[in-house]
Scaffold this active site. Structure first.
Site, PDB file in Angstrom:
ATOM      1  N   CYS A 132      21.524 -15.561  -7.887  1.00 33.54           N
ATOM      2  CA  CYS A 132      21.078 -16.721  -8.666  1.00 33.54           C
ATOM      3  C   CYS A 132      20.704 -16.283 -10.082  1.00 33.54           C
ATOM      4  CB  CYS A 132      19.870 -17.381  -7.996  1.00 33.54           C
ATOM      5  SG  CYS A 132      20.262 -18.183  -6.433  1.00 33.54           S
ATOM      6  N   ASP A 543     -15.170   2.209   1.040  1.00 35.45           N
ATOM      7  CA  ASP A 543     -16.473   2.591   0.482  1.00 35.45           C
ATOM      8  C   ASP A 543     -17.374   1.381   0.298  1.00 35.45           C
ATOM      9  OD1 ASP A 543     -15.197   1.363  -1.605  1.00 35.45           O
ATOM     10  OD2 ASP A 543     -15.976   2.706  -3.134  1.00 35.45           O
TER      11      ASP A 543
END
Length: 644
Positions: A132, A543
């Site tokens: 396309c 963390d």
């Protein structure tokens, strides 16, 4: 060299003696000592410029331009970036003019993009695979006023054009002519949403029509082999019935024929739609011819000679695939919109000494913005007055709101929990952190994974190879004497079954959906390459607790260190915290209510900044706070609660 030390000192030099040898720090020092004049330095001025270039198609183009520029007198350095289509040039303006530099570039066969051009940003509905992109790129190539274009499989397009030679409406018309729907970025969001919904609705209707009509077609074609009953009325009129069922399906799938033919006529290249059009079209036209012969009473042709079901069923299944793709892309688009929706639409700013509500687009850097309790922060900035707690979980994942006071940084789209404050806008529009996150997601959707680059290379050659193979198969089976009908069947089978839709669509669709859904859940994927490598991960280190927990503060335990019962401790804590705006206070009060503990109203409530709160209840003072407060009031740290 041997020199007199006294003479050396007179001339301002100090040299260490080593067997009457003196060493100078440089040749200039030596020349100065000997009375030689240093040659005058030629002063050179160097300017830098970035020149946009049109026409580059590969990395070798960039190398060709670089060589031409470096040979140009006065140019000291030249680097051409094929991806950005720009040349970075350093030159001496006294030795060479900009015109000469541009002439050097144009002398290699490429075009310099002159100043005054404008950029058109579009979202092209339907541009979801490399073919396309190639079709639209080829169509735009013929328009004289288009300087450069960047087309991506995530339906984003950036087109640089000359406003004196073409216009946005003309560019959009070209794109529409090849079967796609362009939407200008900056149009209201609901326009794009409406276009997406219309596309999904249209595809759904096409699928329903084609499936309903192809089912009886398939039944008629397979009934003889499977021994299924077929009414005599149908058997006697099989040609006309199949024609009447197949024709609406072909009309429903008209997009494959229009795009497939346009790709060949306008861009001189075939795409996947071309394969579908040729394969199903051949089957349909052949069956139409055979139907005419059957109607005319030609005994050599029967219902078995018809291939309407091939054309109809294949169109139906390909349309189903297109519908599923549209739904998936719609969900991805919605995920991006949800990110955009996080930002508030308006902001309260101080203009001419008054509070004024303005559109967020009208906020400028340096504006003083007012944020009230419960409001979203409109843009990034720095607090200039006031104090509050801000929920930044959408950025950091931490459930604990962050205290903001003078000098603290605030992030647009985060939520102000309690107090009111004023801040100075430092980043607006595309420079805000939220805008950068959205751009990161969009860039990731438009990026190519290593495996996709390979697929694109294969796709570029696949269509012509498939067509050649199908044609060769038809010729060979015809020469072998198997007849036109059988040879045509082989031709259609090769054309359809080898259609490389999955090759060109699988990876970009997976990237778009994956990054979009990830963004919806707060997971940002930087690029398609990172997504491809994700399957190799065997360990993840976190963390931040907020990324693993519920993201909301909650009391988990009440530990007593004396004879006071846990529920009594919670009750007194809730009494003191009931008037506090601190995030921890809210969690304590919610827990007390959950346990159906009565929380009477406290008196003389006082929040002590940086330590905790103080309140009176039934003649006693309750302190809730940190270690600093406990030391301040000299509390017994062995007890779990303290009142005086």
């Amino acid at each position: 060299m041997d020199v007199d030390p006294k003479e050396s000192e007179k001339k301002g030099f100090t040299a260490e003696k080593d067997s009457k040898k003196y060493y100078f720090c440089s040749l200039n020092c030596k020349n100065k000592f000997l009375g030689k004049k240093e040659p005058a330095k030629k002063k050179e001025r160097t300017d830098s410029i970035s020149i946009p270039i049109k026409g580059m198609t590969c990395a070798s183009c960039a190398i060709t331009i670089e060589k031409a520029l470096r040979k140009t007198k006065g140019v000291s350095e030249a680097n051409v970036n094929f991806a950005s289509e720009k040349a970075a040039v350093k030159y001496d303006p006294k030795a060479v003019s900009l015109d000469k530099i541009e002439e050097a570039i144009e002398g290699t066969g490429y075009e310099v993009i002159k100043e005054g051009n404008e950029t058109l940003e579009l979202k092209i509905i339907g541009m979801d695979n490399p073919h396309c992109v190639s079709t639209i790129s080829g169509a735009l190539e013929s328009e004289e006023g288009i300087i450069s274009k960047e087309l991506l499989v995530n339906q984003k397009a950036k087109i640089v054009y000359s406003p004196t030679k073409t216009s946005p409406s003309r560019i959009k018309k070209i794109i529409e002519d090849v079967g796609y729907k362009p939407i200008e970025v900056g149009s209201p969001v609901d326009v794009e949403k409406q276009a997406r919904e219309n596309e999904i609705r249209s595809q759904k209707i096409k699928v329903l029509i084609s499936m309903l009509l192809s089912a009886p077609l398939l039944y008629m074609a397979m009934s003889a082999q499977l021994g299924l009953p077929v009414p005599k009325l149908v058997t006697d009129n099989v040609a006309i019935i199949q024609f009447m069922l197949a024709t609406p399906i072909m009309i429903t799938g008209y997009q494959f024929f229009t795009r497939g033919i346009i790709a060949v006529v306008k861009t001189k290249s075939a795409n996947m739609d071309t394969l579908v059009a040729l394969g199903t079209g051949s089957a349909y036209i052949y069956s139409l011819i055979v139907s005419t012969l059957i109607w005319s009473g030609n005994a050599d042709y029967t219902a078995e000679s018809l291939y309407f079901e091939i054309a109809g069923v294949l169109i139906a299944f390909i349309l189903l695939g297109k519908y599923l793709e549209a739904v998936a892309k719609g969900k991805t688009s919605e995920a991006i919109k949800k990110l955009i929706g996080l930002s508030p639409k308006t902001a309260i700013v101080i203009r001419d000494g008054k509070e004024t509500t303005v559109n967020i687009k009208d906020v400028i850097v340096g504006d003083i913005v007012i944020v009230k309790p419960g409001q979203k922060i409109p843009v990034d900035g720095i607090v200039v007055s006031g104090n509050s707690y801000v929920d930044e979980s959408m950025i950091t994942g931490e459930s604990m709101p962050v205290e903001k006071k003078k000098g603290g940084k605030v992030i647009g789209a985060t939520i102000n929990k309690s107090g009111s404050f004023n801040f100075k806008a430092t980043k607006i529009g595309k420079d805000t952190m939220l805008a950068q996150i959205i751009k990161l997601v969009e860039d990731a959707q438009g990026s190519k994974a290593p495996i996709q680059e390979l697929a694109d290379k294969i796709s570029a050659y696949f269509v012509p190879i498939v067509f050649a193979t199908a044609a060769l198969s038809f010729i060979l089976w015809s020469l072998l004497g198997l007849g036109f009908t059988f040879s045509l069947t082989i031709f259609v089978a090769v054309m359809i079954i080898a259609c490389p839709c999955a090759l060109g669509l699988a990876t970009p669709t997976a990237v778009m959906v994956g990054t979009g859904i990830g963004a919806k859940y707060g997971i940002l994927i930087k690029s398609a390459t990172a997504l491809q490598k994700a399957h190799q991960i065997d360990t993840i280190i976190f963390d931040k607790t907020g990324t693993l927990t519920k993201g909301k503060l909650q009391v988990t335990d009440v530990i007593e260190l004396s004879n006071i019962k846990p529920n009594e401790i919670l009750k007194y804590a809730a009494i003191a915290e009931s008037k506090s705006e601190h995030p921890l206070a809210e969690a304590i009060v919610i827990e007390a209510k959950r346990k159906k503990i009565s929380v009477p109203e406290a008196k003389n409530f006082k929040a002590i900044t940086g330590m905790g709160v103080e309140a009176k209840y039934m003649g006693k003072t309750i302190h809730i706070g940190n270690m600093r407060m406990m030391k301040e009031i000299k509390a017994d740290m062995k007890a779990s609660a303290c009142w005086t």
